[in-house]
Every structure is written in structure tokens, then in C-alpha cells.
Motif scaffolding. Structure first.
Motif, mmCIF file in Angstrom:
data_model
loop_
_atom_site.group_PDB
_atom_site.id
_atom_site.type_symbol
_atom_site.label_atom_id
_atom_site.label_comp_id
_atom_site.label_asym_id
_atom_site.label_seq_id
_atom_site.Cartn_x
_atom_site.Cartn_y
_atom_site.Cartn_z
ATOM 1 N N LYS A 217 7.135 34.493 50.387
ATOM 2 C CA LYS A 217 6.388 33.926 51.542
ATOM 3 C C LYS A 217 4.921 33.453 51.065
ATOM 4 O O LYS A 217 4.170 34.162 50.413
ATOM 5 C CB LYS A 217 6.294 34.885 52.598
ATOM 6 N N LEU A 218 4.784 32.163 51.322
ATOM 7 C CA LEU A 218 3.628 31.669 50.826
ATOM 8 C C LEU A 218 2.291 32.125 51.393
ATOM 9 O O LEU A 218 1.114 31.992 50.823
ATOM 10 C CB LEU A 218 3.648 30.064 51.270
ATOM 11 N N ASP A 219 2.400 32.958 52.595
ATOM 12 C CA ASP A 219 1.315 33.704 53.108
ATOM 13 C C ASP A 219 0.643 34.487 51.957
ATOM 14 O O ASP A 219 -0.644 34.678 52.111
ATOM 15 C CB ASP A 219 1.710 34.389 54.347
ATOM 16 N N PHE A 220 1.469 35.046 51.310
ATOM 17 C CA PHE A 220 1.198 35.995 50.243
ATOM 18 C C PHE A 220 0.193 35.440 49.319
ATOM 19 O O PHE A 220 -0.893 35.769 48.848
ATOM 20 C CB PHE A 220 2.204 36.783 49.633
ATOM 21 N N TYR A 221 0.653 34.437 48.753
ATOM 22 C CA TYR A 221 0.015 33.747 47.736
ATOM 23 C C TYR A 221 -1.169 33.052 48.300
ATOM 24 O O TYR A 221 -2.355 33.016 47.472
ATOM 25 C CB TYR A 221 0.834 32.642 46.984
ATOM 26 N N ALA A 222 -1.276 32.480 49.382
ATOM 27 C CA ALA A 222 -2.410 31.778 49.972
ATOM 28 C C ALA A 222 -3.496 32.738 50.210
ATOM 29 O O ALA A 222 -4.607 32.603 50.010
ATOM 30 C CB ALA A 222 -2.056 31.122 51.218
ATOM 31 N N GLY A 223 -3.116 34.131 50.760
ATOM 32 C CA GLY A 223 -3.899 35.064 50.872
ATOM 33 C C GLY A 223 -4.604 35.802 49.720
ATOM 34 O O GLY A 223 -5.731 35.888 49.724
ATOM 35 N N LYS A 224 -3.824 35.683 48.603
ATOM 36 C CA LYS A 224 -4.474 36.014 47.223
ATOM 37 C C LYS A 224 -5.562 35.018 46.748
ATOM 38 O O LYS A 224 -6.349 35.467 46.171
ATOM 39 C CB LYS A 224 -3.294 36.119 46.214
ATOM 40 N N ASN A 234 -1.147 21.777 50.190
ATOM 41 C CA ASN A 234 -1.589 20.121 49.932
ATOM 42 C C ASN A 234 -2.026 20.054 48.454
ATOM 43 O O ASN A 234 -2.041 18.996 47.632
ATOM 44 C CB ASN A 234 -2.977 20.096 50.832
ATOM 45 N N ILE A 235 -2.842 20.940 47.906
ATOM 46 C CA ILE A 235 -3.387 20.834 46.399
ATOM 47 C C ILE A 235 -2.069 21.044 45.506
ATOM 48 O O ILE A 235 -2.292 20.268 44.472
ATOM 49 C CB ILE A 235 -4.258 22.089 46.480
ATOM 50 N N VAL A 236 -1.137 21.924 45.811
ATOM 51 C CA VAL A 236 0.101 21.990 44.711
ATOM 52 C C VAL A 236 0.600 20.373 45.047
ATOM 53 O O VAL A 236 1.022 19.843 44.049
ATOM 54 C CB VAL A 236 1.000 22.987 45.269
ATOM 55 N N LYS A 237 1.003 19.916 46.065
ATOM 56 C CA LYS A 237 1.704 18.724 46.448
ATOM 57 C C LYS A 237 0.908 17.610 45.502
ATOM 58 O O LYS A 237 1.404 16.869 44.729
ATOM 59 C CB LYS A 237 1.751 18.399 47.728
ATOM 60 N N ASN A 238 -0.576 17.537 45.643
ATOM 61 C CA ASN A 238 -1.463 16.547 45.164
ATOM 62 C C ASN A 238 -1.397 16.462 43.477
ATOM 63 O O ASN A 238 -1.232 15.507 42.950
ATOM 64 C CB ASN A 238 -2.865 16.653 45.591
ATOM 65 N N LYS A 239 -1.154 17.725 43.046
ATOM 66 C CA LYS A 239 -1.353 17.903 41.741
ATOM 67 C C LYS A 239 0.015 17.784 40.683
ATOM 68 O O LYS A 239 0.200 17.701 39.751
ATOM 69 C CB LYS A 239 -2.008 19.165 41.064
ATOM 70 N N THR A 240 1.146 18.251 41.555
ATOM 71 C CA THR A 240 2.349 18.279 40.879
ATOM 72 C C THR A 240 3.354 17.321 41.640
ATOM 73 O O THR A 240 4.400 17.219 40.962
ATOM 74 C CB THR A 240 3.148 19.698 40.991
ATOM 75 N N GLY A 241 3.324 17.084 42.641
ATOM 76 C CA GLY A 241 4.305 15.997 43.574
ATOM 77 C C GLY A 241 5.376 16.929 44.235
ATOM 78 O O GLY A 241 6.166 16.522 44.551
ATOM 79 N N LYS A 242 5.143 18.261 44.104
ATOM 80 C CA LYS A 242 5.975 19.137 44.715
ATOM 81 C C LYS A 242 5.526 20.155 45.787
ATOM 82 O O LYS A 242 4.270 20.356 45.560
ATOM 83 C CB LYS A 242 6.800 20.039 43.638
ATOM 84 N N THR A 243 5.756 20.700 46.440
ATOM 85 C CA THR A 243 5.572 21.406 47.543
ATOM 86 C C THR A 243 5.260 22.838 46.842
ATOM 87 O O THR A 243 6.043 23.267 45.928
ATOM 88 C CB THR A 243 6.216 21.709 48.699
ATOM 89 N N ALA A 244 4.256 23.793 47.383
ATOM 90 C CA ALA A 244 4.287 25.130 46.836
ATOM 91 C C ALA A 244 5.274 26.136 47.069
ATOM 92 O O ALA A 244 5.894 26.709 45.997
ATOM 93 C CB ALA A 244 2.865 25.729 47.516
ATOM 94 N N LYS A 245 6.175 25.529 48.236
ATOM 95 C CA LYS A 245 7.302 26.387 48.329
ATOM 96 C C LYS A 245 8.487 26.018 47.393
ATOM 97 O O LYS A 245 9.205 26.848 46.800
ATOM 98 C CB LYS A 245 7.820 26.119 49.667
ATOM 99 N N LYS A 246 8.458 24.669 47.141
ATOM 100 C CA LYS A 246 9.511 24.148 46.353
ATOM 101 C C LYS A 246 9.392 24.965 44.764
ATOM 102 O O LYS A 246 10.236 25.232 44.029
ATOM 103 C CB LYS A 246 9.458 22.647 45.939
ATOM 104 N N LEU A 247 7.865 24.802 44.320
ATOM 105 C CA LEU A 247 7.799 25.648 42.928
ATOM 106 C C LEU A 247 8.245 27.167 43.033
ATOM 107 O O LEU A 247 8.520 27.607 41.758
ATOM 108 C CB LEU A 247 6.099 25.447 42.721
ATOM 109 N N LEU A 248 7.979 27.960 44.341
ATOM 110 C CA LEU A 248 8.319 29.069 44.300
ATOM 111 C C LEU A 248 9.786 29.027 44.033
ATOM 112 O O LEU A 248 10.531 30.128 43.502
ATOM 113 C CB LEU A 248 7.956 29.813 45.549
ATOM 114 N N GLU A 249 10.566 28.459 44.811
ATOM 115 C CA GLU A 249 12.017 28.340 44.958
ATOM 116 C C GLU A 249 12.621 28.027 43.601
ATOM 117 O O GLU A 249 13.646 28.481 43.021
ATOM 118 C CB GLU A 249 12.647 27.598 46.095
#
Length: 300
Positions: A217-224, A234-249
Motif C-alpha cells: 500500500k502506498l500509504d506505508f511508503y508515503a508515511g515513511k 506526482n513526484i514519481v510520475k514526474n521523474k520516471t513517467g510511471k506511477t508510484a504504484k506501477k513501480l511497486l507492482e
């Protein structure tokens, strides 16, 4: 009975230095450290494994393609990589002209004469899963290779009564030089106005490598990271072109593929390794991402 996560993890073999080097270290009478600039093609294994040591490698020619904790990485000339005993490595491809400078050592060797058992923890690039890949400039490469050549010279001096202590000190110097190069790189990045986002991305990727098999869950990483899930995405999408969830998956899927193809685990055990409560949930995830079932993939 379904095996626990920790029981399954133990089934990934851990090689001692002499096993990893095909006993080439024995020639020099070294058992808990080893350095070489010779070809290392026979060190590569085409199955997931760990080694009971730390490794520092500088590629100087050719390329090497491996999976590191389920994530595929290619090393080209002038790249630095480090690995620690928790890193799972699987060889995929090595070019005929691949050459590297390689230093291997155990923690017990390096702290043998020290009262500080946490000495290695001060080097950030040895933490977590190591430093996956860093491009070196000519000056940085020359500095590190010079340090490794000093180790190689002392390793050959088998008659020296203090060879072991000298090499321990030379490896320590290599560690400090490597840390300095990485620190300088970070300071240079600080001058860039994008540093904050780049650091956030790096921190997120580091957290993924450490927790992806347990936290989905992204909540865990955002909390950390002390940001909202929206800011992180937004940051992950801006720097990689992928969503944070997509990188995790992607990391989950890559590791799942390694485990399924290893022949060591059935689908239920892989689900347990990746901390799924129900195998059906894992199976749906795998089918949705690949278009095929986990069972079929494991038998291909």
C-alpha cells in the motif's frame, strides 16, 4: 502445510567465498577475503543466490546482465556496484569481453581487530541491498582501481607476516574512498534544483527494495517519506513517467517471476513469500499483469 516466509527464504542458497569464486581464492590462501582483476565468467550462476560476503565491483569492459532482488540490471564499462549478504543475485548474461575489478570480504574479516561490530554500518552504500549501479568518471574510476591494485599487490605477497592486517586496512581505505565519491555525487546533486524530487524518488526506491514483499500500500511508503500519497505519486510520475504504484507492482512482479521460474516454489509458496494472505489474490494480480496464470508461467 504452507511454509512461512522465512522458511522459504532459507531455500535460496548462500555461497561462501570459496564456493562463489570456484575456489580461486584458495590459491592465494584467502578464505574470508579475495580480490581479482581476472575474468570472472565462471563466478556467474544462472539461479538466484546470496553470498556470505560483501562485494565491490568496477566494470571496465563489456557488459553483465543480472537480476538483483528480482530487478534486472545491466552493468557497462565504468560502473560501480556493491552487494551485501542479503542481496539475491541471478546471472542472466555476460559478454565475452566483460572485465571487472572485484573485491570480496566478510564482515568478520573486516572487524576482526576492531571492537566496533557496527563499523560497516557507517558506509551507506553497503546498507540495505547495496549500491545497484553508479556511473564513474575517469578520475573516480582511476582512484578506486588504484586502491584495488594495492589490495591485489598485497594479496600476492603470501609470505608477508602482516599481509592479512595490511589488506584489511587497504579494504577499509577503499570503503572510505567509495563513500567519499558517493557523498561528492550527492553534494553535486544538491546544486540542482531538482534534488529534492530526485532524493524523494531515490528514498522511495530504497524503501521499495526493503519492503515491497511485505508492504503493498502506498500509504506505508508515503508515511515513511512524510508526504501524502498524492505528492509521492506526482513526484514519481514526474521523474520516471510511471506511477508510484506501477513501480511497486513492477518490483513485485519481477520477484514473483524469479521465484516461479526457479523451480523451488509452487504458486502458494510464492504468494506466501510476497506476503499475500490468500493465494487467490496473488493469482489475480499475476494474471492481470501478465495475461497468463502463475501456474502456467512457472511451467513454461
Amino acid at each position: 502445510m504452507t511454509k512461512t516466509y522465512f522458511q522459504l527464504q532459507r531455500r535460496i542458497p548462500t555461497l561462501a567465498i570459496d564456493e562463489f569464486t570456484q575456489k580461486k581464492n584458495i590459491h592465494w590462501g584467502t578464505y574470508d577475503y579475495f580480490a581479482t582483476a581476472d575474468p570472472v565468467h565462471d563466478f556467474l550462476r544462472n539461479f538466484p543466490l546470496r553470498q556470505n560476503c560483501y562485494m565491490i565491483s568496477i566494470c571496465v569492459a563489456g557488459h553483465l546482465r543480472i537480476r538483483v532482488n528480482g530487478e534486472e540490471t545491466v552493468y557497462h564499462a565504468d560502473t560501480l556496484a556493491t552487494f551485501n549478504p542479503t542481496t539475491v543475485i541471478e546471472g542472466l548474461e555476460i559478454s565475452d569481453d566483460y572485465r571487472c575489478y572485484l573485491v570480496i570480504f566478510t564482515k568478520s574479516f573486516l572487524i576482526e581487530t576492531s571492537n566496533n561490530i557496527y563499523f560497516l554500518e557507517r558506509f551507506r552504500f553497503l546498507g540495505d541491498n547495496g549500491l545497484q549501479c553508479k556511473k564513474l568518471n575517469e578520475g573516480e574510476k582511476a582512484t578506486l582501481i588504484a586502491r584495488i591494485n594495492n589490495i591485489l599487490t598485497s594479496q600476492k605477497d603470501t609470505a608477508h607476516p602482516f599481509r592479512r592486517d595490511i589488506i584489511r586496512n587497504l579494504i577499509t581505505i577503499l570503503l572510505y574512498e567509495t563513500e567519499h565519491i558517493i557523498d561528492t555525487d550527492l553534494q553535486d546533486q544538491h546544486l540542482n534544483h531538482h534534488f529534492g524530487q530526485e532524493k524523494m524518488l531515490l528514498d522511495y526506491q530504497d524503501l521499495l527494495k526493503k519492503h515491497y514483499h511485505k508492504e503493498r500500500k502506498l500509504d506505508f511508503y508515503a508515511g515513511k517519506l512524510h508526504v501524502s500519497t498524492q505528492v509521492l505519486s506526482n513526484i514519481v510520475k514526474n521523474k520516471t513517467g510511471k506511477t508510484a504504484k506501477k513501480l511497486l507492482e513492477e518490483m513485485l512482479l519481477s520477484h514473483a517471476k524469479v521465484l516461479l521460474r526457479s523451480g523451488e516454489y509452487n504458486v502458494s509458496e510464492v504468494a506466501t513469500l510476497l506476503n499475500y494472505t490468500y493465494v487467490e489474490e496473488f493469482s489475480r494480480f499475476f494474471k492481470r499483469k501478465t495475461g497468463t496464470t502463475a501456474l502456467k508461467y512457472s511451467k513454461e
